[in-house]
Design a protein around this motif. Structure first.
Motif, short mmCIF file in Angstrom:
data_model
loop_
_atom_site.label_atom_id
_atom_site.label_comp_id
_atom_site.label_asym_id
_atom_site.label_seq_id
_atom_site.Cartn_x
_atom_site.Cartn_y
_atom_site.Cartn_z
N ILE A 1 44.20 46.26 -88.61
CA ILE A 1 43.55 45.90 -87.44
C ILE A 1 41.80 45.94 -87.97
CG2 ILE A 1 43.33 48.13 -86.43
CD1 ILE A 1 43.37 46.41 -83.68
N ALA B 1 45.06 52.12 -82.54
CA ALA B 1 45.52 50.70 -82.16
C ALA B 1 46.95 50.77 -82.04
CB ALA B 1 45.02 49.82 -83.11
N GLN C 1 38.08 44.94 -86.10
CA GLN C 1 37.28 44.40 -85.04
C GLN C 1 38.09 44.02 -83.97
OE1 GLN C 1 34.19 41.99 -86.28
NE2 GLN C 1 33.42 43.61 -88.09
N GLY C 2 39.15 44.72 -83.75
CA GLY C 2 40.10 44.33 -82.80
C GLY C 2 41.03 43.26 -83.06
N ARG C 3 41.29 42.59 -84.15
CA ARG C 3 42.08 41.50 -84.72
C ARG C 3 43.02 42.11 -85.40
NH1 ARG C 3 40.66 36.23 -84.75
NH2 ARG C 3 41.42 35.96 -87.01
N ASP D 1 47.21 45.74 -76.63
CA ASP D 1 46.61 44.40 -76.94
C ASP D 1 47.06 43.95 -78.47
OD1 ASP D 1 44.90 42.06 -76.68
OD2 ASP D 1 43.85 43.00 -78.41
N THR D 2 47.04 45.33 -79.14
CA THR D 2 48.02 45.23 -80.76
C THR D 2 49.23 44.70 -80.64
OG1 THR D 2 46.88 47.26 -81.19
CG2 THR D 2 48.77 46.53 -82.45
N GLN E 1 48.99 40.82 -79.70
CA GLN E 1 48.73 40.08 -80.85
C GLN E 1 49.62 40.03 -81.99
OE1 GLN E 1 44.58 40.46 -82.71
NE2 GLN E 1 44.25 42.04 -80.99
#
Length: 278
Positions: free
Chosen positions: A187, A105, A189-191, A110-111, A114
């Motif tokens: 990070i 990540a 589960q993608g969050r 996308d990291t 966010q």
């Protein structure tokens, strides 16, 4: 060996959370204990500072007392459950996840999108003008150069020249993290979630960009655009190059003092790059 809790700190933690079983020691060997523990009420993070890091713990308490609310509400950082400023110890909710730094990540767009959204939540809470911050920050950088370091004499002299000549003017300051980069993101589960507010302070918003600018954005320039897509705009102004110079000085000297040669080398690269702007 990592430092350990003092008897007073251990007693407070026992009073707050009762019996706890260790899960992991997450300390960084920098005079701060970071323990992942399991209690009857759930998993917790215990952070305790020694004398050299007490001011960082105070900053973390200040952040969790008055600035992390929007991130907590969004489920993107821990809630502080207990704190004692005098003893230098806090207990936080545990957050699931792995460090972004060193994971796949770290270079995922996308990291950074966010991370931009989260940083904007922090920055947007309040703002004010500070007439003296620039003068204080220049003086602080000059003071770093009076400490032991391995910066070449020519580069140190040029940095001093620039810092002494820099004009001081009022700047807009907001609540800042102070060390915003993948080593302080989790990070799960993608969050993306934020950790470690030990360098929290009111500063210009652009100061939170310097760590990424010096490393990840250089390696993968597309990450910068992804970050600003999340953040919403670019807060950098005409003091940006000076800010990069000050952070480079602090990085090179501090890393030398704590024996972090890789981070020290990054500081030297930051210094050389920052001075080209002047």
């Amino acid at each position: 060996m990592p430092p350990s809790l003092t008897p007073a700190q251990a007693s407070l933690v026992q009073t707050w959370i009762g019996d706890a079983s260790p899960v992991a020691d997450m300390s960084w060997n920098l005079d701060t204990v970071v323990l992942h523990v399991r209690t009857a009420a759930g998993e917790r993070i215990v952070k305790a500072a020694g004398p050299k890091a007490h001011h960082h713990l105070l900053r973390e308490i200040a952040a969790h007392t008055g600035a992390t609310g929007p991130l907590v509400e969004a489920g993107r950082t821990s809630r502080m459950l207990h704190a004692d400023s005098d003893a230098g110890v806090i207990v936080l909710e545990y957050q699931d996840g792995v460090l972004v730094e060193g994971s796949p990540a770290e270079y995922a767009a996308d990291t950074y999108r966010q991370a931009g959204e989260l940083l904007r939540l922090l920055h947007d809470q309040a703002a004010r003008l500070d007439d003296e911050l620039e003068e204080r920050e220049n003086a602080k950088a000059l003071a770093w150069l009076e400490r032991p370091h391995r910066v070449s004499s020519d580069i140190a002299a040029e940095a001093r020249r620039v810092l002494r000549a820099a004009p001081a003017r009022p700047v807009r300051i907001v609540p800042t993290h102070g060390d915003w980069h993948p080593r302080n993101w989790l990070i799960d589960q993608g969050r993306v979630r934020a950790i470690d507010f030990g360098r929290f302070a009111w500063r210009p918003p652009q100061t939170d960009l310097a760590r990424m600018d010096a490393r990840q954005w250089l390696i993968a320039p597309g990450l910068e655009a992804a970050f600003f897509d999340g953040y919403g705009d670019d807060p950098r102004d005409d003091t940006w190059n000076l800010e990069k110079l000050r952070q480079a000085v602090g990085t090179a000297v501090w890393a030398h003092q704590v024996g972090d040669e890789a981070f020290e080398a990054q500081g030297h690269r930051m210094l050389a790059a920052a001075l080209t702007a002047f």
